[in-house]
Design an enzyme around this catalytic site. Structure first.
Site, PDB file in Angstrom:
ATOM      1  N   TYR A  52       0.837  -1.202   0.000  1.00  0.00           N
ATOM      2  CA  TYR A  52       0.000   0.000   0.000  1.00  0.00           C
ATOM      3  C   TYR A  52       0.871   1.250   0.000  1.00  0.00           C
ATOM      4  CZ  TYR A  52      -3.032   3.664   1.803  1.00  0.00           C
ATOM      5  OH  TYR A  52      -3.709   4.848   1.966  1.00  0.00           O
ATOM      6  N   GLU A  74     -11.626   4.566   5.148  1.00  0.00           N
ATOM      7  CA  GLU A  74     -11.128   5.450   6.214  1.00  0.00           C
ATOM      8  C   GLU A  74     -12.158   5.619   7.323  1.00  0.00           C
ATOM      9  OE1 GLU A  74     -10.279   8.385   3.426  1.00  0.00           O
ATOM     10  OE2 GLU A  74      -8.380   7.448   2.859  1.00  0.00           O
ATOM     11  N   TRP A 109      -4.935   0.915  10.529  1.00  0.00           N
ATOM     12  CA  TRP A 109      -5.071   0.791   9.073  1.00  0.00           C
ATOM     13  C   TRP A 109      -4.740  -0.624   8.606  1.00  0.00           C
ATOM     14  CZ3 TRP A 109      -7.738   2.849   5.518  1.00  0.00           C
ATOM     15  CH2 TRP A 109      -7.379   2.771   4.168  1.00  0.00           C
TER      16      TRP A 109
END
Length: 211
Positions: free
Chosen positions: A36, A58, A66
């Site tokens: 990512y 998000e 995350w």
């Protein structure tokens, strides 16, 4: 990662992995996090479906890490119709209830319901501005903000731009779009370049932002 996305993200450097200096928030033992960071984070995005994807992810992250969201990303892609806002906007209460039992996503009903609500608000923004992309990039005057952070502690949780973006999203009916969530969105879609200057991706992302 879907093929539609691969054409949108910036190619990572060909530098051997062992020589790469990454941003200090990256867990180098987590392949998903490295992928990512190396291929997506900070790359300027102008695809509405990617904008919607990050708004969903998000919001799901709120209060969590995350890395948890990344591990469930494919589950979210399946559960939320490949992040097609037109389809998600039509989800019924029964569909929302069903998703609360889906182990492939974070089973928080408020967050799931917010994704559906946000899909409807997203479509309204598209109708007004032609695209969500045209709407959101106005908060940075159409060009990525090129920051020069030397340490993780220099990266803010919010900025005046994310404050303004957040307020306007809330005014338009979006949920789970506090300034911290919105700044994370701005970082993810390349509205700001918050790679540390020592990171091997800093120059690549800066170059992409000047095109």
């Amino acid at each position: 990662m879907g093929e539609w996305r691969l054409s949108e993200i910036g190619a990572a450097s060909t530098m051997p992995d062992v020589q790469r200096k990454r941003c200090s928030w990256v867990n180098v033992d987590d392949p998903l996090m490295c992928e990512y960071h190396d291929r997506e984070w900070g790359v300027p995005t102008h695809d509405d479906r990617r904008h919607f994807e990050f708004l969903v992810l998000e919001a799901a992250q709120a209060g969590l890490s995350w890395s948890i969201v990344l591990r469930k990303r494919e589950g979210y892609r399946r559960a939320f119709s490949e992040f097609d806002p037109q389809k998600v906007a039509r989800y019924s209460e029964a569909r929302i209830d069903k998703l609360t039992a889906d182990p492939g996503i974070i089973r928080n009903r408020m967050k799931i319901a917010a994704a559906v609500k946000n899909a409807r608000a997203f479509l309204a923004v598209q109708k007004e501005f032609g695209s969500f992309d045209a709407y959101c990039w106005q908060f940075v005057n159409g060009r990525p903000q090129q920051n020069r952070r030397r340490a993780l502690r220099e990266i803010p949780a919010t900025t005046t731009e994310s404050d303004a973006f957040s307020r306007d999203l809330k005014r338009r009916g979006f949920s789970f779009v506090g300034s911290t969530v919105v700044y994370a969105h701005m970082q993810a879609v390349g509205m700001v370049n918050d790679h540390l200057i020592e990171c091997f991706r800093y120059r690549d992302v800066k170059r992409l932002g000047t095109h």
